[in-house]
Design a protein around this motif. Structure first.
Motif, short mmCIF file in Angstrom:
data_model
loop_
_atom_site.label_atom_id
_atom_site.label_comp_id
_atom_site.label_asym_id
_atom_site.label_seq_id
_atom_site.Cartn_x
_atom_site.Cartn_y
_atom_site.Cartn_z
N THR A 109 0.85 -1.18 0.00
CA THR A 109 0.00 0.00 0.00
C THR A 109 0.89 1.24 0.00
O THR A 109 1.76 1.37 0.86
N HIS A 110 0.68 2.13 -0.97
CA HIS A 110 1.42 3.37 -1.10
C HIS A 110 0.55 4.49 -0.55
O HIS A 110 -0.63 4.60 -0.91
N GLU A 164 0.30 8.78 0.99
CA GLU A 164 0.87 10.12 0.82
C GLU A 164 0.16 11.14 1.68
O GLU A 164 -0.99 10.95 2.09
N GLU A 185 10.34 10.73 0.49
CA GLU A 185 9.85 9.40 0.80
C GLU A 185 10.36 8.99 2.17
O GLU A 185 11.55 9.12 2.46
N TRP A 211 5.61 10.73 1.22
CA TRP A 211 4.96 9.45 0.89
C TRP A 211 5.79 8.29 1.42
O TRP A 211 6.93 8.44 1.83
N HIS A 265 5.52 3.55 1.62
CA HIS A 265 4.74 2.34 1.33
C HIS A 265 4.88 1.38 2.50
O HIS A 265 5.85 1.43 3.26
N THR A 312 -4.18 6.54 1.04
CA THR A 312 -3.73 5.54 0.09
C THR A 312 -3.88 6.07 -1.32
O THR A 312 -4.92 6.63 -1.67
N ARG A 345 -2.21 4.08 -4.03
CA ARG A 345 -2.01 2.94 -4.92
C ARG A 345 -1.80 1.68 -4.07
O ARG A 345 -1.23 1.74 -3.00
#
Length: 163
Positions: A6-7, A9, A95, A133, A135, A155, A157
């Protein structure tokens, strides 16, 4: 082993929904080549089979030497309780490449505030940060994804992969 990644941000520091402060918990900047970064990351990731827990010396050297890498130790009453590291990607993107607690601090009620501190530090990685962001995987701690959502991450992506 198959995983669902799960990405997530945030597009503004105002998106952060901080957890209540935990007295004695703090974030301390350390250089990427600090002798605490690698073993702390390995301790965090080993229970979840993170690839970094199996990296070679060359893999670690390359990872830690990347331009824009910043690291923060999460300390509880001066003891290392966790770590966050960040990679600036340019164009205002940061990130969170690592976030977690070492096993002896998991389940002690400090993860929400530790993540709050890590997110605050991410927004301070440069003067033009406009997006933070990260993951996570369904193979990580089961509270990871809910904690990210509670702190204000959205979420963007979901993918399937192999770990």
């Amino acid at each position: 082993m198959e995983e669902i990644v799960t990405h997530l941000e945030m597009s503004s520091p105002a998106d952060l929904r901080p957890a209540p402060p935990v007295p004695g918990l703090s974030a301390e900047h350390v250089p990427a080549d600090s002798p605490l970064v690698r073993p702390t990351t390995v301790r965090i990731g080993k229970p979840y089979n993170w690839p970094s827990s199996r990296w070679s010396d060359d893999d670690w050297a390359s990872y830690l030497a990347r331009e824009g890498r910043q690291c923060v130790l999460i300390r509880y009453l001066s003891e290392v309780a966790g770590l966050a590291d960040y990679q600036s990607h340019g164009d205002g993107e940061v990130e969170i490449t690592t976030f977690g607690l070492v096993p002896e601090y998991v389940g002690k009620g400090i993860g929400g505030y530790a993540l709050t501190l890590a997110i605050e530090q991410a927004w301070q990685c440069g003067p033009d940060v406009r997006r933070v962001w990260l993951h996570t995987s369904d193979l990580d701690h089961p509270h990871a994804l809910p904690n990210y959502h509670r702190r204000g991450f959205r979420t963007f992506r979901t993918t399937r992969g192999q770990r």
